[in-house]
Design a protein around this motif. Structure first.
Motif, mmCIF file in Angstrom:
data_model
loop_
_atom_site.group_PDB
_atom_site.id
_atom_site.type_symbol
_atom_site.label_atom_id
_atom_site.label_comp_id
_atom_site.label_asym_id
_atom_site.label_seq_id
_atom_site.Cartn_x
_atom_site.Cartn_y
_atom_site.Cartn_z
ATOM 1 N N LEU A 225 -2.805 -6.461 9.203
ATOM 2 C CA LEU A 225 -4.240 -6.232 8.959
ATOM 3 C C LEU A 225 -4.486 -5.158 7.899
ATOM 4 C CD1 LEU A 225 -5.690 -6.610 12.588
ATOM 5 C CD2 LEU A 225 -5.992 -8.176 10.652
ATOM 6 N N PRO A 226 -3.731 -4.045 7.885
ATOM 7 C CA PRO A 226 -3.896 -3.110 6.754
ATOM 8 C C PRO A 226 -3.210 -3.698 5.511
ATOM 9 C CG PRO A 226 -2.838 -2.046 8.656
ATOM 10 C CD PRO A 226 -2.775 -3.535 8.875
ATOM 11 N N HIS A 227 -3.717 -3.364 4.334
ATOM 12 C CA HIS A 227 -3.027 -3.808 3.114
ATOM 13 C C HIS A 227 -1.774 -2.947 2.862
ATOM 14 C CE1 HIS A 227 -6.699 -5.900 2.540
ATOM 15 N NE2 HIS A 227 -7.344 -4.999 1.825
ATOM 16 N N PHE A 228 -1.827 -1.691 3.339
ATOM 17 C CA PHE A 228 -0.801 -0.729 2.919
ATOM 18 C C PHE A 228 0.064 -0.288 4.100
ATOM 19 C CE2 PHE A 228 -4.657 -0.115 0.292
ATOM 20 C CZ PHE A 228 -4.150 -0.686 -0.864
ATOM 21 N N LYS A 229 1.372 -0.122 3.823
ATOM 22 C CA LYS A 229 2.306 0.314 4.866
ATOM 23 C C LYS A 229 2.143 1.813 5.118
ATOM 24 C CE LYS A 229 6.025 -2.892 3.560
ATOM 25 N NZ LYS A 229 7.222 -2.953 2.684
ATOM 26 N N PRO A 230 2.350 2.251 6.374
ATOM 27 C CA PRO A 230 2.108 3.661 6.700
ATOM 28 C C PRO A 230 3.062 4.636 6.004
ATOM 29 C CG PRO A 230 3.013 2.469 8.604
ATOM 30 C CD PRO A 230 2.705 1.451 7.546
ATOM 31 N N GLU A 231 4.265 4.180 5.650
ATOM 32 C CA GLU A 231 5.256 5.109 5.099
ATOM 33 C C GLU A 231 5.099 5.333 3.597
ATOM 34 O OE1 GLU A 231 5.768 2.241 6.638
ATOM 35 O OE2 GLU A 231 7.456 1.100 5.828
ATOM 36 N N PHE A 232 4.130 4.661 2.963
ATOM 37 C CA PHE A 232 3.930 4.833 1.518
ATOM 38 C C PHE A 232 2.508 5.320 1.238
ATOM 39 C CE2 PHE A 232 7.200 1.472 1.669
ATOM 40 C CZ PHE A 232 8.184 2.088 0.903
ATOM 41 N N THR A 233 2.321 5.843 0.022
ATOM 42 C CA THR A 233 0.970 6.205 -0.415
ATOM 43 C C THR A 233 0.119 4.942 -0.454
ATOM 44 O OG1 THR A 233 1.811 7.976 -1.777
ATOM 45 C CG2 THR A 233 -0.375 7.146 -2.351
ATOM 46 N N PRO A 234 -1.046 4.958 0.208
ATOM 47 C CA PRO A 234 -1.914 3.776 0.152
ATOM 48 C C PRO A 234 -2.676 3.725 -1.168
ATOM 49 C CG PRO A 234 -2.953 5.506 1.418
ATOM 50 C CD PRO A 234 -1.603 6.047 0.999
ATOM 51 N N SER A 235 -3.140 2.531 -1.507
ATOM 52 C CA SER A 235 -3.995 2.341 -2.667
ATOM 53 C C SER A 235 -3.298 2.883 -3.919
ATOM 54 C CB SER A 235 -5.350 2.995 -2.390
ATOM 55 O OG SER A 235 -6.302 2.629 -3.341
ATOM 56 N N ALA A 236 -4.050 3.608 -4.791
ATOM 57 C CA ALA A 236 -3.426 4.117 -6.025
ATOM 58 C C ALA A 236 -2.916 5.543 -5.850
ATOM 59 C CB ALA A 236 -4.436 4.053 -7.163
ATOM 60 N N GLY A 237 -3.548 6.306 -4.946
ATOM 61 C CA GLY A 237 -3.186 7.722 -4.795
ATOM 62 C C GLY A 237 -4.087 8.607 -5.634
ATOM 63 N N ASP A 238 -4.114 8.392 -6.952
ATOM 64 C CA ASP A 238 -5.033 9.128 -7.839
ATOM 65 C C ASP A 238 -6.286 8.295 -8.003
ATOM 66 O OD1 ASP A 238 -3.480 11.324 -8.279
ATOM 67 O OD2 ASP A 238 -2.452 10.429 -10.005
ATOM 68 N N GLU A 239 -7.358 8.658 -7.290
ATOM 69 C CA GLU A 239 -8.527 7.778 -7.309
ATOM 70 C C GLU A 239 -9.729 8.437 -6.645
ATOM 71 O OE1 GLU A 239 -6.121 5.371 -4.482
ATOM 72 O OE2 GLU A 239 -8.067 4.903 -3.576
ATOM 73 N N LEU A 240 -10.878 7.850 -6.894
ATOM 74 C CA LEU A 240 -12.096 8.114 -6.112
ATOM 75 C C LEU A 240 -12.533 6.767 -5.551
ATOM 76 C CD1 LEU A 240 -14.011 10.367 -8.657
ATOM 77 C CD2 LEU A 240 -12.759 11.103 -6.626
#
Ligand SMILES: Cc1cc2nc3c(=O)[nH]c(=O)nc-3n(C[C@H](O)[C@H](O)[C@H](O)COP(=O)(O)OP(=O)(O)OC[C@H]3O[C@@H](n4cnc5c(N)ncnc54)[C@H](O)[C@@H]3O)c2cc1C
Length: 422
Positions: free
Chosen positions: A276-291
């Motif tokens: 259900l989440p797009h991103f795995k918990p052990e990595f930075t989600p999305s881009a990291g540098d963002e608004l």
């Protein structure tokens, strides 16, 4: 207890916290003492909001040091969780008991309490936001008392999405459902024109569906369809008008980011909390540098709103990393952006440059204004308190509730003054 060093910024780094004192109590007793003694106080969750919502002019408190309770009540289909835990920390333990949460946001890194406080959501026309699963709350109020609230209280729908303004939530009771499996598939290149006639059908084409576009061309860059395995592959992909091609390998929705940070795709079945989440918990989600910015509008307005945004797509594309479009079922929570409206959410992951992003945020708000957009409380927006009062009928009732639990305004901060006051 004594103050300790805390994080000096939010996750995105665009907000420098001004709170002079930071506390990390190890028990509810210690928390009660901190709250009772403080002149001003706010709880910090995992700090994933993009504005100053979690800041405080006095003490800021993290509940991550409280005992990490996850107590499953199988007979009642409920789980009681410590407020400081993240969804990632709760999900695996819940699944081992054979239960699931109905839905999750795009990332599991966020705290349960902080997410429910802002009306955080995932996608799916039949899925309400994450706060709608809250069946009970335990709250430390301004004088250090412990208050328990549940659905039997007439003001409970006002207390669930609370923006941190009622007290410190120490425990939440969440509704659970039997554990289930999901498989997700990504499709690419669907022309935006197809959405004119088929937006609702595509959004209903899976348990949770996300559309992505960079607004650089009139097409979806990606369409993520998450289906319950018992429902089989998405039937929508067989429709003659559905011209999107299935991705041949794993994808990341943000251009240039590594697909390995994302949950498994290509139709590989897996447990609900790993799909259900797009991103795995052990990595930075999305881009990291963002608004980030997001508005929820009535779902019936999705296509006209898409056309309104197309008129300013060049301005959006110039400062955008990716735009995501999702749906959420209506709920009864006073400050939920989906309050009494089946909703469509237009989300924008911007470049991390506040000065160039804010004028485009205002431009988007002007173009969406005819549809009565409600902003995500935890993201960047420029709407005024008057705009918010016009779009949240129950805001005066919520302010009354806040005065009831916190008559001296100990849990207020610059954000609540700016956005909720008039
Ligand atoms: C990469 C990324 C992806 C995201 N994806 C989504 C998404 O898919 N859907 C979505 O809706 N949002 C999304 N968000 C936004 C995010 O879910 C919300 O901002 C959420 O509120 C963050 O939770 P948090 O624990 O970090 O809360 P914080 O930002 O730490 O706090 C939020 C509010 O909750 C209050 N609070 C926190 N804990 C408590 C407590 N125990 N008691 C009282 N008040 C408390 C704080 O005072 C503050 O007012 C995303 C954010 C990021 C960074």
């Amino acid at each position: 207890m004594t103050a300790t060093a805390g994080p000096r910024t939010n996750w995105a780094g665009n907000i420098a916290f001004a709170a002079p004192d930071f506390y990390r109590p190890a028990s509810v007793g210690e928390l009660r003492a901190v709250v009772a003694r403080a002149r001003q106080v706010r709880v910090l969750g995992t700090g994933h909001s993009f504005n100053d919502l979690a800041d405080s002019p006095g003490a800021q408190v993290s509940l991550a040091g409280l005992p990490p309770e996850v107590e499953v009540d199988s007979a009642g289909s409920l789980v009681r969780v410590a407020a400081g835990l993240s969804y990632a920390e709760v999900a695996g333990r819940l699944d081992r008991h054979g239960f699931a949460l109905r839905n999750l946001a795009s990332l599991p890194h966020i705290s349960v309490a902080g997410s429910c406080a802002t009306g955080t959501h995932g996608s799916g026309p039949a899925n309400q936001n994450l706060s709608a699963a809250v069946a009970g709350l335990e709250l430390v109020t301004a004088d250090g008392d412990v208050v328990e609230l549940d659905r039997g209280d007439i003001t409970f729908p006002g207390a669930v999405v609370h923006l941190g303004a009622l007290g410190a939530v120490t425990r939440l009771i969440l509704e659970v459902v039997p554990s289930f499996e999901i498989s997700q598939r990504v499709y690419e290149g669907l022309p935006l024109d197809v959405l004119d006639d088929h937006f609702t059908a595509i959004m209903a084409g899976g348990y949770s569906v996300s559309m992505f576009t960079d607004w650089r061309a009139p097409r979806l860059t990606q369409l993520w369809i998450k289906s319950r395995t018992e429902d089989g592959p998405p039937a929508i992909a067989e429709e003659p008008w559905f011209t999107a091609a299935p991705a041949s390998s794993a994808r990341h929705p943000v251009p240039g980011q590594p697909p390995g940070n994302c949950t498994a795709q290509l139709g590989e079945p897996g447990p609900w909390f790993e799909r259900l989440p797009h991103f795995k918990p052990e990595f930075t989600p999305s881009a990291g540098d963002e608004l980030q910015t997001e508005y929820l509008l009535p779902a019936t307005q999705a296509v006209p709103a898409l056309h309104a945004l197309r008129q300013v797509s060049e301005h959006i594309a110039a400062v955008l990393q990716i735009c995501e479009i999702r749906t959420m079922a209506a709920d009864e929570l006073w400050l939920s952006p989906a309050y009494r409206r089946d909703s469509v959410g237009f989300h924008f992951t911007w470049r991390p440059d506040t000065a160039v992003v804010l004028p485009v945020v205002s431009l988007v708000e002007r173009h969406l204004a005819p549809f009565g957009p409600r902003p995500h409380w935890g993201k960047v927006y420029t709407l005024s308190a008057d705009d918010l009062h016009a779009r949240y009928d129950r805001l005066p009732d919520f302010l009354g509730l806040a005065r009831h639990y916190d008559p001296a305004g100990k849990f207020r901060n610059a954000y609540t003054a700016r956005n909720l006051g008039r």
